[in-house]
Design a protein around this motif. Structure first.
Motif, PDB file in Angstrom:
ATOM      1  N   ALA A  67      -4.575  -2.966  -6.580  1.00 46.05           N
ATOM      2  CA  ALA A  67      -3.804  -3.996  -5.871  1.00 46.05           C
ATOM      3  C   ALA A  67      -2.620  -4.444  -6.729  1.00 46.05           C
ATOM      4  CB  ALA A  67      -4.712  -5.174  -5.558  1.00 46.05           C
ATOM      5  N   GLN A  68      -1.829  -3.501  -7.202  1.00 47.05           N
ATOM      6  CA  GLN A  68      -0.679  -3.801  -8.074  1.00 47.05           C
ATOM      7  C   GLN A  68       0.566  -3.399  -7.320  1.00 47.05           C
ATOM      8  OE1 GLN A  68       0.023  -4.763 -11.107  1.00 47.05           O
ATOM      9  NE2 GLN A  68      -1.872  -4.749 -12.294  1.00 47.05           N
ATOM     10  N   HIS A  69       1.259  -4.357  -6.738  1.00 51.12           N
ATOM     11  CA  HIS A  69       2.444  -3.970  -5.984  1.00 51.12           C
ATOM     12  C   HIS A  69       3.496  -3.366  -6.899  1.00 51.12           C
ATOM     13  CE1 HIS A  69       1.233  -5.303  -2.070  1.00 51.12           C
ATOM     14  NE2 HIS A  69       0.801  -6.446  -2.576  1.00 51.12           N
ATOM     15  N   SER A  70       4.219  -2.398  -6.384  1.00 50.02           N
ATOM     16  CA  SER A  70       5.360  -1.714  -7.001  1.00 50.02           C
ATOM     17  C   SER A  70       5.021  -0.701  -8.097  1.00 50.02           C
ATOM     18  CB  SER A  70       6.434  -2.690  -7.514  1.00 50.02           C
ATOM     19  OG  SER A  70       6.105  -3.166  -8.787  1.00 50.02           O
ATOM     20  N   HIS A  71       3.809  -0.706  -8.620  1.00 51.66           N
ATOM     21  CA  HIS A  71       3.458   0.389  -9.541  1.00 51.66           C
ATOM     22  C   HIS A  71       1.963   0.648  -9.511  1.00 51.66           C
ATOM     23  CE1 HIS A  71       3.917  -3.323 -12.047  1.00 51.66           C
ATOM     24  NE2 HIS A  71       2.639  -3.058 -12.205  1.00 51.66           N
ATOM     25  N   ALA A  72       1.432   0.782  -8.279  1.00 54.38           N
ATOM     26  CA  ALA A  72      -0.022   0.926  -8.135  1.00 54.38           C
ATOM     27  C   ALA A  72      -0.487   2.315  -8.564  1.00 54.38           C
ATOM     28  CB  ALA A  72      -0.394   0.682  -6.681  1.00 54.38           C
ATOM     29  N   ARG A  73      -1.662   2.363  -9.144  1.00 63.83           N
ATOM     30  CA  ARG A  73      -2.274   3.663  -9.462  1.00 63.83           C
ATOM     31  C   ARG A  73      -3.274   4.026  -8.377  1.00 63.83           C
ATOM     32  NH1 ARG A  73      -2.325   5.730 -14.712  1.00 63.83           N
ATOM     33  NH2 ARG A  73      -0.618   4.790 -15.858  1.00 63.83           N
ATOM     34  N   ILE A  74      -3.404   5.310  -8.129  1.00 62.08           N
ATOM     35  CA  ILE A  74      -4.304   5.754  -7.065  1.00 62.08           C
ATOM     36  C   ILE A  74      -5.755   5.706  -7.547  1.00 62.08           C
ATOM     37  CG2 ILE A  74      -4.951   7.715  -5.598  1.00 62.08           C
ATOM     38  CD1 ILE A  74      -1.988   8.574  -5.690  1.00 62.08           C
ATOM     39  N   LEU A  75      -6.612   5.088  -6.731  1.00 61.54           N
ATOM     40  CA  LEU A  75      -8.038   5.052  -7.070  1.00 61.54           C
ATOM     41  C   LEU A  75      -8.756   6.243  -6.445  1.00 61.54           C
ATOM     42  CD1 LEU A  75      -8.732   1.230  -6.580  1.00 61.54           C
ATOM     43  CD2 LEU A  75      -8.317   2.462  -8.705  1.00 61.54           C
ATOM     44  N   HIS A  76      -8.631   6.394  -5.128  1.00 62.51           N
ATOM     45  CA  HIS A  76      -9.171   7.598  -4.490  1.00 62.51           C
ATOM     46  C   HIS A  76      -8.488   7.833  -3.153  1.00 62.51           C
ATOM     47  CE1 HIS A  76     -11.758   4.371  -2.897  1.00 62.51           C
ATOM     48  NE2 HIS A  76     -11.718   5.075  -1.795  1.00 62.51           N
ATOM     49  N   ILE A  77      -8.691   9.021  -2.642  1.00 64.58           N
ATOM     50  CA  ILE A  77      -8.054   9.381  -1.372  1.00 64.58           C
ATOM     51  C   ILE A  77      -9.132   9.853  -0.409  1.00 64.58           C
ATOM     52  CG2 ILE A  77      -6.406  10.917  -0.236  1.00 64.58           C
ATOM     53  CD1 ILE A  77      -4.795  11.017  -2.775  1.00 64.58           C
ATOM     54  N   GLN A  78      -9.152   9.224   0.768  1.00 60.43           N
ATOM     55  CA  GLN A  78     -10.097   9.676   1.787  1.00 60.43           C
ATOM     56  C   GLN A  78      -9.526  10.947   2.407  1.00 60.43           C
ATOM     57  OE1 GLN A  78     -10.285   6.151   4.180  1.00 60.43           O
ATOM     58  NE2 GLN A  78     -11.670   5.144   2.742  1.00 60.43           N
ATOM     59  N   LEU A  86       1.252  11.215   8.942  1.00 58.43           N
ATOM     60  CA  LEU A  86       0.329  10.119   8.593  1.00 58.43           C
ATOM     61  C   LEU A  86       0.927   9.282   7.463  1.00 58.43           C
ATOM     62  CD1 LEU A  86      -3.085  12.079   8.363  1.00 58.43           C
ATOM     63  CD2 LEU A  86      -2.314  10.670  10.285  1.00 58.43           C
ATOM     64  N   THR A  87       0.798   7.972   7.571  1.00 56.99           N
ATOM     65  CA  THR A  87       1.214   7.100   6.459  1.00 56.99           C
ATOM     66  C   THR A  87       0.096   7.095   5.406  1.00 56.99           C
ATOM     67  OG1 THR A  87       0.156   5.169   7.421  1.00 56.99           O
ATOM     68  CG2 THR A  87       2.456   5.547   8.036  1.00 56.99           C
ATOM     69  N   GLY A  88       0.397   6.487   4.263  1.00 55.88           N
ATOM     70  CA  GLY A  88      -0.626   6.370   3.223  1.00 55.88           C
ATOM     71  C   GLY A  88      -1.853   5.631   3.734  1.00 55.88           C
ATOM     72  N   ALA A  89      -1.612   4.594   4.536  1.00 56.61           N
ATOM     73  CA  ALA A  89      -2.723   3.806   5.070  1.00 56.61           C
ATOM     74  C   ALA A  89      -3.563   4.641   6.037  1.00 56.61           C
ATOM     75  CB  ALA A  89      -2.182   2.563   5.779  1.00 56.61           C
ATOM     76  N   GLN A  90      -2.908   5.424   6.878  1.00 56.77           N
ATOM     77  CA  GLN A  90      -3.645   6.230   7.853  1.00 56.77           C
ATOM     78  C   GLN A  90      -4.501   7.304   7.174  1.00 56.77           C
ATOM     79  OE1 GLN A  90      -0.114   7.130  10.199  1.00 56.77           O
ATOM     80  NE2 GLN A  90      -1.091   6.204  11.985  1.00 56.77           N
ATOM     81  N   VAL A  91      -3.992   7.834   6.063  1.00 53.77           N
ATOM     82  CA  VAL A  91      -4.802   8.811   5.322  1.00 53.77           C
ATOM     83  C   VAL A  91      -5.958   8.086   4.642  1.00 53.77           C
ATOM     84  CG1 VAL A  91      -4.816  10.368   3.319  1.00 53.77           C
ATOM     85  CG2 VAL A  91      -2.863  10.353   4.881  1.00 53.77           C
ATOM     86  N   GLY A  92      -5.661   6.924   4.070  1.00 56.29           N
ATOM     87  CA  GLY A  92      -6.628   6.245   3.208  1.00 56.29           C
ATOM     88  C   GLY A  92      -6.363   6.599   1.752  1.00 56.29           C
ATOM     89  N   ILE A  93      -5.094   6.405   1.329  1.00 52.92           N
ATOM     90  CA  ILE A  93      -4.754   6.584  -0.092  1.00 52.92           C
ATOM     91  C   ILE A  93      -4.947   5.212  -0.740  1.00 52.92           C
ATOM     92  CG2 ILE A  93      -2.922   7.167  -1.746  1.00 52.92           C
ATOM     93  CD1 ILE A  93      -1.769   9.082   0.355  1.00 52.92           C
ATOM     94  N   VAL A  94      -6.100   5.024  -1.350  1.00 51.26           N
ATOM     95  CA  VAL A  94      -6.460   3.694  -1.845  1.00 51.26           C
ATOM     96  C   VAL A  94      -6.007   3.530  -3.291  1.00 51.26           C
ATOM     97  CG1 VAL A  94      -8.347   2.056  -2.196  1.00 51.26           C
ATOM     98  CG2 VAL A  94      -8.435   3.680  -0.293  1.00 51.26           C
ATOM     99  N   THR A  95      -5.288   2.448  -3.541  1.00 50.19           N
ATOM    100  CA  THR A  95      -4.722   2.214  -4.878  1.00 50.19           C
ATOM    101  C   THR A  95      -5.221   0.886  -5.441  1.00 50.19           C
ATOM    102  OG1 THR A  95      -2.825   0.882  -4.194  1.00 50.19           O
ATOM    103  CG2 THR A  95      -2.570   3.276  -4.045  1.00 50.19           C
ATOM    104  N   GLY A 125       4.850  10.139   1.073  1.00 49.60           N
ATOM    105  CA  GLY A 125       4.645  10.014  -0.362  1.00 49.60           C
ATOM    106  C   GLY A 125       4.874   8.585  -0.815  1.00 49.60           C
ATOM    107  N   PHE A 126       4.524   8.296  -2.079  1.00 47.18           N
ATOM    108  CA  PHE A 126       4.969   7.079  -2.760  1.00 47.18           C
ATOM    109  C   PHE A 126       4.189   5.836  -2.332  1.00 47.18           C
ATOM    110  CE2 PHE A 126       8.671   3.862  -2.510  1.00 47.18           C
ATOM    111  CZ  PHE A 126       8.672   3.522  -3.849  1.00 47.18           C
ATOM    112  N   GLN A 127       3.335   5.941  -1.274  1.00 46.96           N
ATOM    113  CA  GLN A 127       2.695   4.725  -0.766  1.00 46.96           C
ATOM    114  C   GLN A 127       1.179   4.845  -0.650  1.00 46.96           C
ATOM    115  OE1 GLN A 127       2.902   4.708   3.867  1.00 46.96           O
ATOM    116  NE2 GLN A 127       4.962   5.142   3.158  1.00 46.96           N
ATOM    117  N   GLY A 128       0.521   3.705  -0.676  1.00 48.00           N
ATOM    118  CA  GLY A 128      -0.917   3.663  -0.460  1.00 48.00           C
ATOM    119  C   GLY A 128      -1.279   2.298   0.091  1.00 48.00           C
ATOM    120  N   ILE A 129      -2.596   2.018   0.079  1.00 50.15           N
ATOM    121  CA  ILE A 129      -3.059   0.687   0.482  1.00 50.15           C
ATOM    122  C   ILE A 129      -4.043   0.193  -0.573  1.00 50.15           C
ATOM    123  CG2 ILE A 129      -2.811   0.507   2.981  1.00 50.15           C
ATOM    124  CD1 ILE A 129      -5.656   1.885   3.056  1.00 50.15           C
ATOM    125  N   SER A 130      -4.080  -1.137  -0.731  1.00 52.74           N
ATOM    126  CA  SER A 130      -4.926  -1.650  -1.804  1.00 52.74           C
ATOM    127  C   SER A 130      -6.382  -1.756  -1.375  1.00 52.74           C
ATOM    128  CB  SER A 130      -4.413  -3.005  -2.274  1.00 52.74           C
ATOM    129  OG  SER A 130      -4.531  -3.916  -1.210  1.00 52.74           O
TER     130      SER A 130
END
Ligand code: ADP
Ligand code: ASP
Ligand code: MG
Length: 627
Positions: free
Chosen positions: A106-117, A95-104, A135-140
């Protein structure tokens, strides 16, 4: 049966054979009845290769497109690992970050994680699958699906955030060395493996250059009390345990951006001793603090900054009760230093400030958030409080102020950072600090981690040594000395998202057109150097300071250890090790559990080696690095 999150770094999945080896380990873990989520990095040096490609097209590629590009590396490894697992008969899904729902953010290149579905992951785990996550990726956002990345090395953070969100039993970080070592084994082959380290110490080490763990991963483990182990993906050795204090229940929303500051601390009873115009040559700090250690005087903050010409200022704080003795040592040493400078116009001079207080804000949530220090300086300025000394670590900012301002500083900081708990008066006796730490650790031992935690007496004064070759130093000349200047300067940099470290104001004052001015020097990461210089240059005439000097040729070498609190000789031993190698110290900054020195870049590795051996950290075996 446990729920386990395992993370494998780039070297660990660097080839088809390595991916197959990882699949073997993962499937063995699942076969034992564990539910398993595996987080992987991009293969080998893929991310570096992608960065290079982008630079061939554009010198300043837009961050959104960089995230789009860099996130592809991890997508390759999740698919391959999932295939390798299936080849072994182990059901798996990538699963990619988007498919999981790793929500960060909206700061490209150094986003912090808000929550994970977690619903989709849990569903697949319940189907008996190993879930392989990029790893390393999410969606805004879950609507726009804008791809974000967490910053280089960020897969560790993905793994620990997933472990916390899933309520995993533990998070295992597999890498190319046997665990966390006393220093980087690529530079010092006789570095020694640690069985364990406290999360406070690891936070400092990671942020001071030990790239074995992403600092934000340690922060999350610490905040959520997540057991974290670092180990080799080549062997079955137990690796290193990162021990966190027992955590308070904590929301899984705003995972990385919840409270930045958790406590306000103060010590109303300090005094400052400054030696001005000491010669800028190897051995001076070693000599001064050697004498002080001989008298068994415990020094709190130490700072040293650079200057025009060939002299430095060194300042330190002590408890008021021992000021007289500390002052006597400084006075006794000053004439000897004076003769070394050789010219009458540059005499060393002792300056004492009897009534100062130290006020600090602390919290793991301030890591990488430059706005927090600026907010502290602004709050103090709004109460008309002038800052005499600043000392920063990743998780704490301390300012030395007039003792009479202490109460109003506490009030304004508690209000600014919405701290409702009582501010903490720093225990006068360092033994108390150790006891407090020890209590925290032993609580943890009895609840979930069945490992031996060192007692207060056993806490090593220096646990590890780190070298950071990716920093530059900026110095601002002739900054008007009045409340609010630090707030404005570092506020400007914070607006550009530039994190600053080792902020040091000169102790001596230069009067220009009737107004007192001081120099301020600080370090930033190499990547931010140009932006920091430009930002400051643009504001120079408005804020009334002089030129901005940039020095790229520096190295920062640091020692970290919770046991150095109340151990008089630690700083001296570090300075003496450098002096013995004829290495000049350009800047010094300390916090409770670390001491950092800036030296010439060329001497960085020798400095690291000298200090590592001076503290007896070398082991008898050579550590193998897989690369
Ligand atoms: P991964 O790709 O597995 O995430 P990294 O390269 O990010 O691996 O981190 C592992 C590397 O960190 C090691 O190969 C080592 O060179 C370096 N390192 C720096 N300091 C330390 C330390 N104190 N202990 C262990 N490794 C360290
Ligand atoms: N692949 C990313 C990097 O190289 C993330 C990581 O490895 O942690 O920075
Ligand atoms: Mg890494």
């Amino acid at each position: 049966m446990s729920l386990v999150v395992q993370k494998y770094g780039g070297t660990s999945v660097g080839s088809v054979e390595r991916i197959q080896a990882v699949a073997q380990r993962a499937s063995a873990t699942a076969q034992k009845g564990n539910s398993l989520v595996v987080v992987v990095s991009a293969m080998g040096k893929t991310t570096d290769g992608l960065v290079k490609l982008a630079r061939e097209i554009s010198t300043n590629p837009c961050r959104r497109e960089m995230d789009m590009l860099l996130s592809t590396g991890e997508q390759v490894s999740i698919a391959l690992l999932s295939m390798a697992l299936k080849e072994l008969g182990q059901p798996a899904i990538s699963l990619t970050g988007a498919q999981v729902g790793i929500v960060t953010e909206a700061q490209h290149s150094h986003a912090r994680i808000l929550h994970i579905q977690t619903e989709r992951i849990v569903r697949h785990l319940n189907e008996g699958k190993v879930v392989v996550v990029a790893g390393f990726q999410g969606i805004s956002s879950t609507e726009e699906l804008e791809i974000t990345t967490l910053g280089r090395g960020g897969s560790d953070t993905s793994a620990v955030a997933l472990a916390a969100s899933l309520g995993a039993d533990r998070c295992e970080i597999y890498t190319d060395v046997p665990g966390i070592l006393t220093t980087d084994p690529r530079l010092v082959p006789d570095a020694q493996l640690m069985e364990e380290i406290t999360s406070d110490e690891m936070l400092e080490l990671a942020s001071l250059g030990a790239k074995v763990l992403h600092p934000r991963a340690v922060e999350i483990a610490r905040n959520y009390g997540m057991p974290l182990v670092v180990l080799s993906s080549w062997t079955d050795e137990p690796g290193t345990l990162v021990v966190s204090p027992m955590s308070q229940p904590r929301s899984l929303r705003d995972l990385e951006i919840a409270r930045s500051v958790t406590t306000v601390e103060f010590d109303p009873d300090q005094a400052k001793v400054a030696l001005l115009r000491v010669p800028d040559c190897p051995g001076v700090a070693a000599r001064l603090f050697g004498e002080i250690a001989l008298q068994e005087l415990d020094v709190d903050l130490i700072i040293q900054s650079i200057h025009e010409g060939n002299t430095n200022d060194i300042a330190f704080t002590v408890n008021s009760a021992i000021l007289k003795r500390a002052e006597a040592v400084a006075e006794a040493i000053a004439p000897a230093l004076r003769s070394q400078t050789g010219t009458d116009s540059q005499e060393a001079e002792v300056m004492v400030d009897r009534n100062v207080a130290k006020i600090s804000i602390a919290g793991a949530g301030m890591i990488g958030r430059p706005g927090i220090a600026a907010k502290m300086f602004t709050a103090l300025a709004s109460a008309g409080i002038n800052i005499g000394m600043i000392s920063t670590s990743e998780v704490k900012v301390s300012c030395v102020i007039d003792a009479q301002d202490c109460d109003s500083a506490i009030a304004i900081l508690c209000q600014t950072f919405e701290i409702s708990s009582s501010p903490i008066q720093i225990p006068v006796s360092s033994a108390e600090v150790l006891v407090l730490k020890d209590k925290e650790s032993s609580r943890k031992t009895s609840t979930s981690l069945n490992v031996g935690i060192p007692t207060a007496k056993e806490l090593p004064s220096v646990r590890g040594v780190a070298l950071d070759l990716n920093q530059v130093r900026l110095a601002i000349r002739n900054v008007p000395d009045h409340p609010g200047m630090a707030a404005q300067l570092f506020g400007l940099l914070a607006k550009e998202n530039i994190s600053v470290d080792m902020i040091i104001q000169s102790q001596r004052c230069r009067v220009i057109d009737g107004n007192p001015t001081r120099d301020i020097a600080f370090t930033v990461s190499q990547a931010d150097a140009q932006a920091a210089q430009m930002t400051l240059q643009q504001a120079a005439s408005i804020l009334g300071y002089g030129t901005i000097l940039l020095d790229q040729e520096i190295a920062k070498v640091s020692i970290v250890g919770a046991g150095m609190v109340g151990q008089p000789g630690v700083a001296t031993r570090m300075f003496a090790a450098l002096a013995a190698e004829q290495i000049n110290i350009q800047m010094i900054a300390t916090s409770e559990i670390k001491i950092s020195c800036v030296v010439n870049k060329e001497q960085g590795v020798s400095a690291l080696k000298a200090i590592h051996s001076a503290f007896g950290l070398a082991g008898s075996q050579k550590i193998e690095v897989r690369a």
